[in-house]
Write a protein that holds these residues in place. Structure first.
Motif, PDB file in Angstrom:
ATOM      1  N   ARG A 139       0.975   5.376   0.846  1.00 24.78           N
ATOM      2  CA  ARG A 139       0.317   6.490   1.524  1.00 24.78           C
ATOM      3  C   ARG A 139       1.209   7.714   1.448  1.00 24.78           C
ATOM      4  O   ARG A 139       2.424   7.611   1.348  1.00 24.78           O
ATOM      5  CB  ARG A 139       0.064   6.153   2.986  1.00 24.78           C
ATOM      6  CG  ARG A 139      -0.942   5.067   3.169  1.00 24.78           C
ATOM      7  CD  ARG A 139      -1.431   5.027   4.582  1.00 24.78           C
ATOM      8  NE  ARG A 139      -2.502   4.065   4.685  1.00 24.78           N
ATOM      9  CZ  ARG A 139      -2.543   3.092   5.568  1.00 24.78           C
ATOM     10  NH1 ARG A 139      -1.594   2.974   6.456  1.00 24.78           N
ATOM     11  NH2 ARG A 139      -3.557   2.274   5.584  1.00 24.78           N
ATOM     12  N   THR A 188       0.845  -1.184   0.000  1.00 25.24           N
ATOM     13  CA  THR A 188       0.000   0.000   0.000  1.00 25.24           C
ATOM     14  C   THR A 188       0.885   1.241   0.000  1.00 25.24           C
ATOM     15  O   THR A 188       1.981   1.230   0.557  1.00 25.24           O
ATOM     16  CB  THR A 188      -0.923   0.040   1.229  1.00 25.24           C
ATOM     17  OG1 THR A 188      -0.121   0.019   2.405  1.00 25.24           O
ATOM     18  CG2 THR A 188      -1.871  -1.134   1.246  1.00 25.24           C
ATOM     19  N   HIS A 213       2.370   4.387   7.881  1.00 26.18           N
ATOM     20  CA  HIS A 213       1.585   3.150   7.901  1.00 26.18           C
ATOM     21  C   HIS A 213       1.245   2.638   9.296  1.00 26.18           C
ATOM     22  O   HIS A 213       0.263   1.921   9.455  1.00 26.18           O
ATOM     23  CB  HIS A 213       2.315   2.055   7.125  1.00 26.18           C
ATOM     24  CG  HIS A 213       2.416   2.360   5.671  1.00 26.18           C
ATOM     25  ND1 HIS A 213       1.393   2.106   4.787  1.00 26.18           N
ATOM     26  CD2 HIS A 213       3.399   2.950   4.938  1.00 26.18           C
ATOM     27  CE1 HIS A 213       1.740   2.498   3.577  1.00 26.18           C
ATOM     28  NE2 HIS A 213       2.960   3.012   3.642  1.00 26.18           N
TER      29      HIS A 213
END
Length: 126
Positions: free
Chosen positions: A4, A2, A65
């Protein structure tokens, strides 16, 4: 993986595996392994507003995270497996950088002689 946006450095995108990208162009920033500083693990060096910034990848991943808030200078990040070059988000946890050292305690022995203890070692002063 992921991705971010970094909270303290919004010009960066941070992947959960430790990859760092520019948020404007999407270009990946190369990691520096042998950086010659006292910081641990991988680092990145990039130019922002005419200044060169050098940042810890572990702290960037932790901020984006795990903590999901701006990281403070007294926040300490540790790797679970002990490998500082493994910046995966699942491998990071809070640590304790500032441990107070044990202080010497003055005591009196059964015989009345004063002694000091330090880390479990008794010394008798006559």
């Amino acid at each position: 993986m992921t991705i971010r946006k970094s909270i303290s450095h919004p010009e960066l995108l941070v992947g959960s595996n430790g990859s760092i990208y520019y948020s404007t162009t999407g270009q990946r920033i190369n990691l520096i392994q042998d950086h010659g500083t006292t910081m641990r693990g991988h680092m990145i060096a990039y130019r922002h507003l005419g200044k060169i910034k050098q940042l810890s990848v572990i702290r960037l991943v932790f901020e984006a995270h795990i903590k999901k808030a701006k990281i403070q200078t007294n926040d300490y990040v540790e790797t679970i497996d002990g490998n500082d070059f493994n910046p995966d988000a699942s491998n990071l946890t809070y640590g304790s950088r500032y441990r107070k050292p044990e202080k010497k305690k003055k005591s009196i022995s059964k015989t009345g002689e004063p002694y000091e203890t330090w880390m479990g070692i008794d010394e008798v002063y006559c």
